[in-house]
Design a protein around this motif. Structure first.
Motif, PDB file in Angstrom:
ATOM      1  N   ARG A  29      19.509 -20.481  33.793  1.00  0.00           N
ATOM      2  CA  ARG A  29      20.163 -19.571  32.856  1.00  0.00           C
ATOM      3  C   ARG A  29      19.496 -19.718  31.490  1.00  0.00           C
ATOM      4  NH1 ARG A  29      26.219 -20.628  31.612  1.00  0.00           N
ATOM      5  NH2 ARG A  29      25.693 -19.098  30.007  1.00  0.00           N
ATOM      6  N   GLU A  30      19.723 -18.740  30.613  1.00  0.00           N
ATOM      7  CA  GLU A  30      19.149 -18.812  29.276  1.00  0.00           C
ATOM      8  C   GLU A  30      19.664 -20.062  28.570  1.00  0.00           C
ATOM      9  OE1 GLU A  30      18.810 -14.592  30.504  1.00  0.00           O
ATOM     10  OE2 GLU A  30      20.428 -16.060  30.541  1.00  0.00           O
ATOM     11  N   ALA A  31      18.754 -20.796  27.936  1.00  0.00           N
ATOM     12  CA  ALA A  31      19.130 -22.032  27.253  1.00  0.00           C
ATOM     13  C   ALA A  31      18.903 -21.851  25.753  1.00  0.00           C
ATOM     14  CB  ALA A  31      18.317 -23.198  27.815  1.00  0.00           C
ATOM     15  N   ARG A  32      18.528 -22.932  25.068  1.00  0.00           N
ATOM     16  CA  ARG A  32      18.272 -22.846  23.633  1.00  0.00           C
ATOM     17  C   ARG A  32      17.120 -21.881  23.371  1.00  0.00           C
ATOM     18  NH1 ARG A  32      13.822 -25.640  22.012  1.00  0.00           N
ATOM     19  NH2 ARG A  32      14.615 -25.849  19.884  1.00  0.00           N
ATOM     20  N   LEU A  33      17.080 -21.349  22.164  1.00  0.00           N
ATOM     21  CA  LEU A  33      16.048 -20.383  21.826  1.00  0.00           C
ATOM     22  C   LEU A  33      14.660 -21.018  21.918  1.00  0.00           C
ATOM     23  CD1 LEU A  33      17.576 -18.537  18.713  1.00  0.00           C
ATOM     24  CD2 LEU A  33      17.841 -18.003  21.138  1.00  0.00           C
ATOM     25  N   SER A  34      13.728 -20.268  22.469  1.00  0.00           N
ATOM     26  CA  SER A  34      12.337 -20.727  22.515  1.00  0.00           C
ATOM     27  C   SER A  34      11.738 -20.619  21.115  1.00  0.00           C
ATOM     28  CB  SER A  34      11.533 -19.869  23.489  1.00  0.00           C
ATOM     29  OG  SER A  34      11.426 -18.535  22.989  1.00  0.00           O
ATOM     30  N   ASP A  35      10.562 -21.232  20.918  1.00  0.00           N
ATOM     31  CA  ASP A  35       9.885 -21.128  19.629  1.00  0.00           C
ATOM     32  C   ASP A  35       9.601 -19.669  19.286  1.00  0.00           C
ATOM     33  OD1 ASP A  35       9.977 -23.842  19.528  1.00  0.00           O
ATOM     34  OD2 ASP A  35       7.799 -24.167  19.592  1.00  0.00           O
ATOM     35  N   TYR A  36       9.238 -18.889  20.284  1.00  0.00           N
ATOM     36  CA  TYR A  36       8.961 -17.463  20.063  1.00  0.00           C
ATOM     37  C   TYR A  36      10.209 -16.742  19.555  1.00  0.00           C
ATOM     38  CZ  TYR A  36       8.141 -12.554  21.355  1.00  0.00           C
ATOM     39  OH  TYR A  36       8.051 -11.178  21.352  1.00  0.00           O
ATOM     40  N   GLY A  93      13.165 -28.276  13.482  1.00  0.00           N
ATOM     41  CA  GLY A  93      14.074 -27.211  13.078  1.00  0.00           C
ATOM     42  C   GLY A  93      13.317 -25.900  12.923  1.00  0.00           C
ATOM     43  N   ARG A  94      14.038 -24.853  12.534  1.00  0.00           N
ATOM     44  CA  ARG A  94      13.416 -23.535  12.415  1.00  0.00           C
ATOM     45  C   ARG A  94      12.323 -23.521  11.346  1.00  0.00           C
ATOM     46  NH1 ARG A  94      17.648 -18.609  13.496  1.00  0.00           N
ATOM     47  NH2 ARG A  94      18.409 -19.344  15.507  1.00  0.00           N
TER      48      ARG A  94
END
Length: 711
Positions: free
Chosen positions: A80-87, A399-400
């Motif tokens: 399933r979709e997890a944490r946001l990818s770097d993209y 982090g972002r």
């Protein structure tokens, strides 16, 4: 349902449609943006009222791609979709940077923008529609917002500018920028290009802004159609005019003096802190905490005004430099003896320790995204620990901000890496920021260039980067463009503009604008001033190392890449992988092989030259085609009454007829040769069926004929 739709043409017949009133109606605002089969659902929710004591906008922007949008099931254990990818994080940051300056400065409600890719057209890239979708969702809500804005991709393909090009066109692009702005101004730019000149970049931004104006106008129509022209009322800040006047009267001159005195970051920080502490000490003991909080807020305004006025009126920067002056630079390479390449780059109070690691194809990064999936062989990771700014901060992974800064450096260095067979390595660069006061991402670019050259990677040209700032006064029209900005100048300035490039031109940029009304004249001047600065930095770097080392480090792994005919792939692998496994076991090298465009690409990876040479020799023997007239070291495979079959290359046998073994006539093969014997043979001929005719005797001295006895 009250479904409302608006659409516009990108100028080439492609239509973008915005729809509201059908999905997610309990959100404060929601829209679906559609282009081709690509659809984005954008929603926005903002709480009514703000948490007590909040003096900023708690805005979160999340872009996520649903795997079902592309008909795929996620990988991993959970499926399933997890944490946001770097993209996805990078797209979230682009939208956040475009939206954040457009909210009223005194609006402090928790606000969440969510953008989901719900349907995907493989040729219509969703990232260039995300900013439009987010702004449109705000436009159909009652949330205070000084928009609309929009975001587009501008690319130069086959010599022409294109807005939101298809994914299949981008391979030919020489310039690719994401540009965001309102109908009046550009607010954000990020992208990469092939060593372009400054005037070409300005031309691209103008072209993008023309498209943004059209998209903002359609959102205004959408707002009117939904009746959301009146926004909610709010009051998120308490103010005390008398207290504000007292803070200014008691602290302004002192702040101005500390700012004018110069000194390093710590000295200035101590000076500014002492001023506000003195003010607090003079306040009555029973002063309410809210009053102190307001005083601290006003003191920040004092610093903002005093430092900016000092620069605009007297041309004095916080550290005493001129507006075009670059801080002192020193650098070193080979600092880490065990790394494959390393560098230290220090500019003023900003320092990066960067390493380069060379790996094989097995080290490539697998990208398993909904829209993009495949492999990446160039990685750049940027780390920003708390001690770099003298702070205590737990390490919780990237982090972002770290992902964004690393991406800017990565796209800068990617432009000068050798391509194809010239670079068989998977390359990982790691930049650890050890000190920070001013752009650490630009320090990463400089340190990364030095480390690549130290590693012996044959980059096209060295790259340097610089961060530019801008201070303006709308009342007087005064402005100052600052080269190589400090952290405080970034915080208090009106623009943060990072430019990277070689001596031939710009390769990447990132700009965030915090004011309205930046003219293209000022932007052009900033770009030209940035060029002078980055060329100065580049010359300082060249004093340490000016070109890549001739060879890799002695302890660096070696990779040889071979291109073979497709028909030989199976021969190298062998039945069940027997041949390739045997070669890896006996030579100590790692061997990978894949088919690309009808050819076999073989990569041989080892940590010493002997292993590489042994593996290369064996593979070349397998794929080599026998040539008539060549001499081979053969191995007898079988004995027959009429001769012997000799293997001249792996899997390639030829007949050595009994008559071609020696000049003497042999009646039988008994005792002449045995299986396993190694002999030299010459290839005489290959018939139409591919059968090889070998000879040993032609390599032996021909016996002289006996002379006739004299009478």
């Amino acid at each position: 349902m009250n479904v409302i739709k608006k659409s516009f043409d990108l100028g080439d017949g492609r239509i973008v449609e915005i729809e509201t009133g059908k999905l997610a109606k309990q959100a404060d605002g929601s829209v679906v943006v559609k282009m081709g089969d690509t659809m984005l659902l954008a929603t926005v929710v903002s709480t009514v009222g703000a948490k007590p004591g909040t003096d900023f906008l708690p805005l979160s922007v999340d872009y996520q791609e649903k795997y079902a949008a592309t008909g795929r099931i996620p990988g991993g254990f959970l499926r399933r979709e997890a944490r946001l990818s770097d993209y996805e994080v990078l797209i979230s940051r682009l939208v956040d940077r475009a939206l954040r300056p457009m909210f009223p400065s005194d609006y402090h409600s928790d606000t969440q923008v969510m953008i989901s890719l719900i349907s995907a057209d493989k040729d219509v890239m969703p990232d260039c529609l995300a900013g439009l979708a987010a702004s449109a969702a705000l436009s159909v809500s009652d949330i205070p917002f000084n928009g609309p804005i929009s975001e587009v991709r501008v690319a130069k393909i086959d010599g022409k500018f294109v807005i939101n090009p298809l994914a299949s066109q981008l391979e030919r692009a020489t310039l690719e920028f994401m540009v965001a702005g309102s109908a009046n101004d550009i607010g954000m730019v990020e992208g990469e290009c092939d060593e372009i000149q400054e005037d070409e970049m300005v031309e691209a931004l103008k072209f993008a802004h023309d498209a943004i104006k059209v998209q903002c106008a359609i959102q205004v129509e959408l707002t009117k159609a939904t009746g959301k022209t009146v926004k909610r009322e709010y009051n998120h800040e308490d103010h005390d005019a008398d207290l504000k006047a007292k803070v200014y009267a008691d602290t302004y001159d002192k702040v101005y003096a500390v700012a004018k005195a110069g000194g390093n970051k710590d000295v200035r920080k101590d000076g500014f802190t002492a001023i506000i502490n003195e003010f607090f000490d003079a306040m009555p003991e029973d002063t309410a905490d809210l009053t102190k909080a307001m005083a601290k807020h006003y003191y920040h305004d004092v610093q903002y005004d005093a430092i900016r006025n000092l620069l605009l009126n007297e041309g004095i920067r916080l550290d005493g430099r001129k507006t075009t002056e670059i801080r002192p630079i020193w650098s070193d390479v080979g600092y880490l003896p065990a790394a494959h390449g390393s560098a230290v780059f220090t500019r003023g109070e900003t320092q990066s320790l960067t390493s380069v690691t060379l790996g094989s194809k097995d080290d490539e990064q697998m990208i398993d995204g909904a829209f993009f999936n495949g492999y990446n062989k160039f990685l750049l990771h940027y780390n920003f620990p708390g001690f770099s700014t003298g702070e205590v901060r737990p390490n919780r992974g990237a982090g972002r901000r770290e992902i964004g800064h690393g991406a800017l450096a990565q796209r800068s260095l990617k432009k000068v890496l050798p391509q194809g067979d010239a670079n068989p390595y998977t390359i990982r660069i790691v930049s650890d920021i050890l000190e920070s006061n001013g752009s650490s991402s630009m320090a990463t670019v400089c340190a990364g260039t030095l480390a690549l050259m130290d590693a012996g990677i044959k980059i096209k040209s060295p790259v340097s980067g610089i961060a530019m700032g801008l201070i303006t006064d709308e009342k007087t029209g005064k402005y100052a463009i600052l080269s190589d900005i400090l952290g405080d100048e970034d915080h208090l300035g009106d623009m943060d503009f990072k430019v990277t490039g070689t001596e031939h031109g710009i390769v990447a940029c990132q700009m965030d604008l915090k004011i309205n009304g930046l003219s293209y004249e000022v932007l052009t001047k900033a770009l030209l001033q940035a060029k002078e600065g980055r060329l100065h930095i580049l010359n300082e770097m060249k004093k340490t190392i000016s070109s890549p080392n001739e060879d890799y480090k002695p302890h660096a792994p070696r990779i040889v890449s071979l291109t073979i005919e497709k028909e030989f792939i199976g021969a190298i692998i062998g039945p069940g992988g027997k041949i390739i496994q045997e070669m890896q076991r006996e030579t100590g090298a790692s061997i990978s092989i894949e088919e690309v465009d009808g050819k076999g690409i073989v990569e041989i990876f080892a940590d010493n030259k002997a292993a590489i040479d042994a593996a290369v020799s064996r593979i070349r023997n397998i794929v080599a085609k026998p040539e008539i007239g060549e001499v081979y070291q053969g191995k007898v495979k079988s004995i027959m009454p009429f001769g012997a079959f000799v293997e001249v290359m792996p899997g390639k046998d030829g007949l050595l007829h009994i008559s071609e073994i020696s000049w003497e006539r042999l009646e039988t093969m008994d005792g002449v040769l045995k299986e396993g014997d190694k002999i030299e043979v010459k290839l005489l001929d290959i018939d139409k069926q591919g059968k090889m005719k070998l000879s040993r005797k032609v390599l032996l001295p021909r016996p002289e004929k006996p002379t006739a006895p004299q009478a």
